[in-house]
Scaffold this motif. Structure first.
Motif, PDB file in Angstrom:
ATOM      1  N   ASN A  90       0.857  -0.614  -0.187  1.00 31.32           N
ATOM      2  CA  ASN A  90       0.223   0.070  -0.364  1.00 31.32           C
ATOM      3  C   ASN A  90       0.333   1.518  -0.032  1.00 31.32           C
ATOM      4  O   ASN A  90       0.114   2.387  -0.005  1.00 31.32           O
ATOM      5  N   ASP A  91       2.782   1.419  -0.552  1.00 33.18           N
ATOM      6  CA  ASP A  91       2.915   2.480  -0.462  1.00 33.18           C
ATOM      7  C   ASP A  91       3.446   2.254   0.728  1.00 33.18           C
ATOM      8  O   ASP A  91       3.655   4.332   0.751  1.00 33.18           O
ATOM      9  N   THR A  92       3.333   2.140   2.169  1.00 37.66           N
ATOM     10  CA  THR A  92       4.031   3.064   3.211  1.00 37.66           C
ATOM     11  C   THR A  92       4.996   1.726   3.612  1.00 37.66           C
ATOM     12  O   THR A  92       5.226   0.649   3.014  1.00 37.66           O
ATOM     13  N   TRP A  93       5.628   2.600   4.353  1.00 35.41           N
ATOM     14  CA  TRP A  93       7.116   1.343   5.252  1.00 35.41           C
ATOM     15  C   TRP A  93       6.941   1.376   6.700  1.00 35.41           C
ATOM     16  O   TRP A  93       6.268   1.999   7.510  1.00 35.41           O
ATOM     17  N   SER A  94       7.645  -0.164   6.730  1.00 35.95           N
ATOM     18  CA  SER A  94       7.436  -0.288   8.514  1.00 35.95           C
ATOM     19  C   SER A  94       8.517  -0.774   8.710  1.00 35.95           C
ATOM     20  O   SER A  94       9.662  -2.015   7.730  1.00 35.95           O
ATOM     21  N   LEU A  95       8.609  -1.255   9.855  1.00 38.58           N
ATOM     22  CA  LEU A  95       9.835  -2.316  10.583  1.00 38.58           C
ATOM     23  C   LEU A  95       9.090  -3.711  10.230  1.00 38.58           C
ATOM     24  O   LEU A  95       8.017  -3.714  10.483  1.00 38.58           O
ATOM     25  N   PRO A  96       9.943  -5.062  10.349  1.00 36.42           N
ATOM     26  CA  PRO A  96      10.013  -5.974   9.838  1.00 36.42           C
ATOM     27  C   PRO A  96       9.188  -6.214  11.289  1.00 36.42           C
ATOM     28  O   PRO A  96      10.116  -6.348  12.048  1.00 36.42           O
ATOM     29  N   GLY A  97       8.620  -7.061  10.458  1.00 36.23           N
ATOM     30  CA  GLY A  97       7.549  -7.493  11.560  1.00 36.23           C
ATOM     31  C   GLY A  97       6.167  -7.799  11.992  1.00 36.23           C
ATOM     32  O   GLY A  97       5.543  -8.571  10.672  1.00 36.23           O
TER      33      GLY A  97
END
Length: 206
Positions: A90-97
């Motif tokens: 969805n074109d957002t970024w996150s810490l892997p998890g």
């Protein structure tokens, strides 16, 4: 909690009471009452959120036994003073998890999620924080979540295309992209940077 969120707190509490009652109660008449309480909690959530009632029941009323929080792990990985974030569809970024699987430990789950989402092999170095999700992230969920942030170190691997992410990159604290706020926000990313820079870090918890 804001006044307009109190309904959710009430619905969650009613669901928890009903779920425990259905698990421990043996009297069929009392079980009918607990079942109705559970239905009311689902109706409240459906009415306020406009989510179809059957979907709410499937998510909100499918668990059994005494209700406990779900566990979510997030990996903080650094390189040259920057933090690794994975790019989601969805074109957002996150810490892997992600959610901790029932058959593995928190540490094992952290390692697994990094491998699945970033293709990297890591080892867990320390716990940064254990957080009550609803005190930090929006939107509020209809169930409790315990978020555990772990500082990790890369020991190998490379990115492999997968169903959850389209890639990863490293970002400085002042150049963060659009974050998946429901998973991790700027406050939480900045917390990870502080942990990385600290000579000694005591895990935060709430």
């Amino acid at each position: 909690m804001e006044k307009n969120e109190k309904w959710l707190q009430w619905a969650v509490e009613l669901q928890s009471i009903a779920q425990a009652g259905l698990f421990f109660e043996k009297n069929p008449f009392q079980m009918e009452r607990y079942e109705r309480i559970r239905e009311i909690s689902a109706e409240m959530l459906s009415c306020q959120s406009e989510i179809p009632l059957e979907k709410v029941k499937d998510i909100f009323c499918s668990d059994v036994g005494y209700q406990t929080p779900k566990i979510d792990t997030r990996a903080a990985i650094f390189r040259d003073g920057k933090i690794l974030l994975v790019h989601e569809a969805n074109d957002t970024w996150s810490l892997p998890g992600g959610w901790v699987d029932v058959h593995i430990s928190v540490e094992e789950n952290t390692i697994k999620e990094v491998k699945e989402e970033a293709g990297l092999d890591v080892c867990v170095k320390r716990i940064i924080a254990v957080q009550d999700r609803e005190k930090h992230n929006l939107p509020i969920y209809a169930y409790k979540v315990c978020k555990i942030f772990m500082q990790c170190e890369v020991i190998g691997g490379e990115f492999v295309p997968n169903l959850e992410t389209t890639g990863f990159d490293y970002f400085g604290v002042d150049e963060l992209p659009c974050l998946a706020e429901e998973k991790n926000n700027r406050e939480q990313i900045e917390m990870c940077f502080r942990a990385m820079r600290a000579e000694a870090w005591e895990a935060l918890f709430d």
